[in-house]
Scaffold this active site. Sequence first.
Site, mmCIF file in Angstrom:
data_model
loop_
_atom_site.group_PDB
_atom_site.id
_atom_site.type_symbol
_atom_site.label_atom_id
_atom_site.label_comp_id
_atom_site.label_asym_id
_atom_site.label_seq_id
_atom_site.Cartn_x
_atom_site.Cartn_y
_atom_site.Cartn_z
ATOM 1 N N TYR A 29 36.070 32.446 42.491
ATOM 2 C CA TYR A 29 36.786 32.304 41.431
ATOM 3 C C TYR A 29 37.311 31.041 41.415
ATOM 4 C CZ TYR A 29 40.689 32.672 38.164
ATOM 5 O OH TYR A 29 41.588 32.180 37.199
ATOM 6 N N PHE A 51 44.473 38.357 26.647
ATOM 7 C CA PHE A 51 45.982 38.456 26.858
ATOM 8 C C PHE A 51 46.564 37.135 26.392
ATOM 9 C CE2 PHE A 51 48.791 37.253 30.496
ATOM 10 C CZ PHE A 51 49.874 37.190 29.657
ATOM 11 N N ILE A 52 46.260 36.087 27.042
ATOM 12 C CA ILE A 52 46.787 34.684 26.781
ATOM 13 C C ILE A 52 46.104 34.098 25.565
ATOM 14 C CG2 ILE A 52 47.234 32.332 27.792
ATOM 15 C CD1 ILE A 52 46.962 33.375 30.680
ATOM 16 N N ARG A 55 46.292 41.980 50.829
ATOM 17 C CA ARG A 55 44.956 41.769 50.487
ATOM 18 C C ARG A 55 44.419 40.574 51.237
ATOM 19 N NH1 ARG A 55 46.327 41.302 43.846
ATOM 20 N NH2 ARG A 55 46.169 43.553 43.377
ATOM 21 N N ASP A 110 29.152 34.643 24.000
ATOM 22 C CA ASP A 110 29.373 34.391 25.345
ATOM 23 C C ASP A 110 29.213 33.101 25.696
ATOM 24 O OD1 ASP A 110 28.958 34.400 28.210
ATOM 25 O OD2 ASP A 110 28.642 36.557 28.290
ATOM 26 N N ILE A 111 30.146 32.287 26.282
ATOM 27 C CA ILE A 111 30.323 31.094 26.469
ATOM 28 C C ILE A 111 28.990 30.496 27.503
ATOM 29 C CG2 ILE A 111 32.675 30.262 25.799
ATOM 30 C CD1 ILE A 111 33.086 30.140 28.832
ATOM 31 N N ASN A 169 51.098 32.214 37.562
ATOM 32 C CA ASN A 169 50.938 33.766 37.213
ATOM 33 C C ASN A 169 51.638 33.890 35.830
ATOM 34 O OD1 ASN A 169 50.817 33.328 40.233
ATOM 35 N ND2 ASN A 169 50.533 35.349 40.163
HETATM 36 N N1 UDP Z 1 50.730 42.795 44.079
HETATM 37 C C1 UDP Z 1 51.606 43.666 44.633
HETATM 38 N N2 UDP Z 1 51.339 45.097 43.774
HETATM 39 C C2 UDP Z 1 50.062 45.061 43.074
HETATM 40 C C3 UDP Z 1 49.473 43.985 42.682
HETATM 41 C C4 UDP Z 1 49.623 42.715 43.166
HETATM 42 O O1 UDP Z 1 52.299 43.780 45.335
HETATM 43 O O2 UDP Z 1 50.105 46.287 42.521
HETATM 44 C C5 UDP Z 1 51.121 41.488 44.677
HETATM 45 C C6 UDP Z 1 49.749 40.758 45.503
HETATM 46 O O3 UDP Z 1 49.462 40.914 46.572
HETATM 47 C C7 UDP Z 1 50.164 39.228 45.385
HETATM 48 C C8 UDP Z 1 51.214 39.189 44.404
HETATM 49 O O4 UDP Z 1 51.535 40.539 43.784
HETATM 50 O O5 UDP Z 1 50.806 38.772 46.316
HETATM 51 C C9 UDP Z 1 50.566 38.491 42.890
HETATM 52 O O6 UDP Z 1 49.479 39.471 42.844
HETATM 53 P P1 UDP Z 1 48.362 39.108 41.397
HETATM 54 O O7 UDP Z 1 47.222 39.747 41.485
HETATM 55 O O8 UDP Z 1 49.217 39.350 40.434
HETATM 56 O O9 UDP Z 1 48.156 37.662 41.231
HETATM 57 P P2 UDP Z 1 47.821 36.119 42.568
HETATM 58 O O10 UDP Z 1 47.599 37.156 43.806
HETATM 59 O O11 UDP Z 1 46.431 36.062 41.901
HETATM 60 O O12 UDP Z 1 48.524 35.297 42.450
#
Ligand code: UDP
Length: 311
Positions: A155, A23-24, A275, A67-68, A184
């Site tokens: 990660y 993507f990026i 999560r 593959d790096i 993000n």
């Molecule tokens: N998130 C959400 N719905 C989704 C996927 C993610 O509300 O379907 C929330 C997730 O819990 C987080 C935020 O969006 O609080 C950003 O999540 P993402 O996985 O995009 O990035 P990261 O958490 O790694 O910053």
Amino acid sequence: MVGFKFFTKMKKIKSIVTGGAGFIGSNLVDRLVKEGHTVIVLDNFVSGKRSNLSHHLKKNVKIIRSDISNIKNIDKYFRDVSYVFHLAGLAEIIPSIKNPKKYFLNNTLGTLNILEAAKKAKIKKFIYAASSSCYGSPKKIPTSETEKIDTQHPYAFTKFLGEEAVIKYADFFKMPNISCRFFNVYGPRLNTTGQYGAVFSNFLTQKKKKRPLTIVGNGKQTRDFIHVDDLTNAFIKLARSNLKNKIYNLGSGKETSINKIANIIGGKKIFIPKRPGDPNRSCANISKIKNDIKWKPRISIIQGIERLFQS
Ligand code: UDP
């Protein structure tokens, strides 16, 4: 006297983009080609796609499947290369907890492999895609580069170790290295197939399939969303600058809640459980990069979402 002409061909600038089919990476390749570079893409095509680069002519973009983490005889690709943009790596938190060694091999050892090749080739600039996940759940928001490091999963840890290698190589070997901690990133060609989708990937698929948007927790959590075009602009400016041995946050400097994004997109929502380790807030302090390269993000979240959902 017989007239004659000299045809002097300007030599094109050569860049390498690892992860250039992702993507990026593919957005960066587009930008570099626009700037007149020839680009060598190193990608293992685990998450990258050939279709992301299919609009490029072979003379401008050379694609190498590699593959790096297990790279042999790559030195030849680095010959005459000026800029290396190292974006290849494994993303996603939960798979990194399940298989940390795979993440070490890709994100840490893989970075060392690319650094070694770049060192031998005496390139002009090495730019590494680091992650804002190194801050964990930071005390200070907006968060500056001097905030305490608190990696909370493999990660984040393996990406941070990659950054440490990049900065140590700048120190030890006087390499022209820069590390950018991505917040993000969103924009066209976002990967929508991952198992643990990023919020924009999920919302795009859900909107297309007329399903409700899945809001994690209460949706009040915030992130700093930067459009990929703003990010590639910063990369070009950093590459051209005289800066080296530096770490920069790369975000928009603005905090946006998930609820706000869902409201801009519109439609039904459902709330799903939180999560593990999901930080409540994230926002970059971008004063350092703004001052050093006279860059600023130009695409507002509303404009960015409009572009994304139109494409
Ligand atoms: N998130 C959400 N719905 C989704 C996927 C993610 O509300 O379907 C929330 C997730 O819990 C987080 C935020 O969006 O609080 C950003 O999540 P993402 O996985 O995009 O990035 P990261 O958490 O790694 O910053």
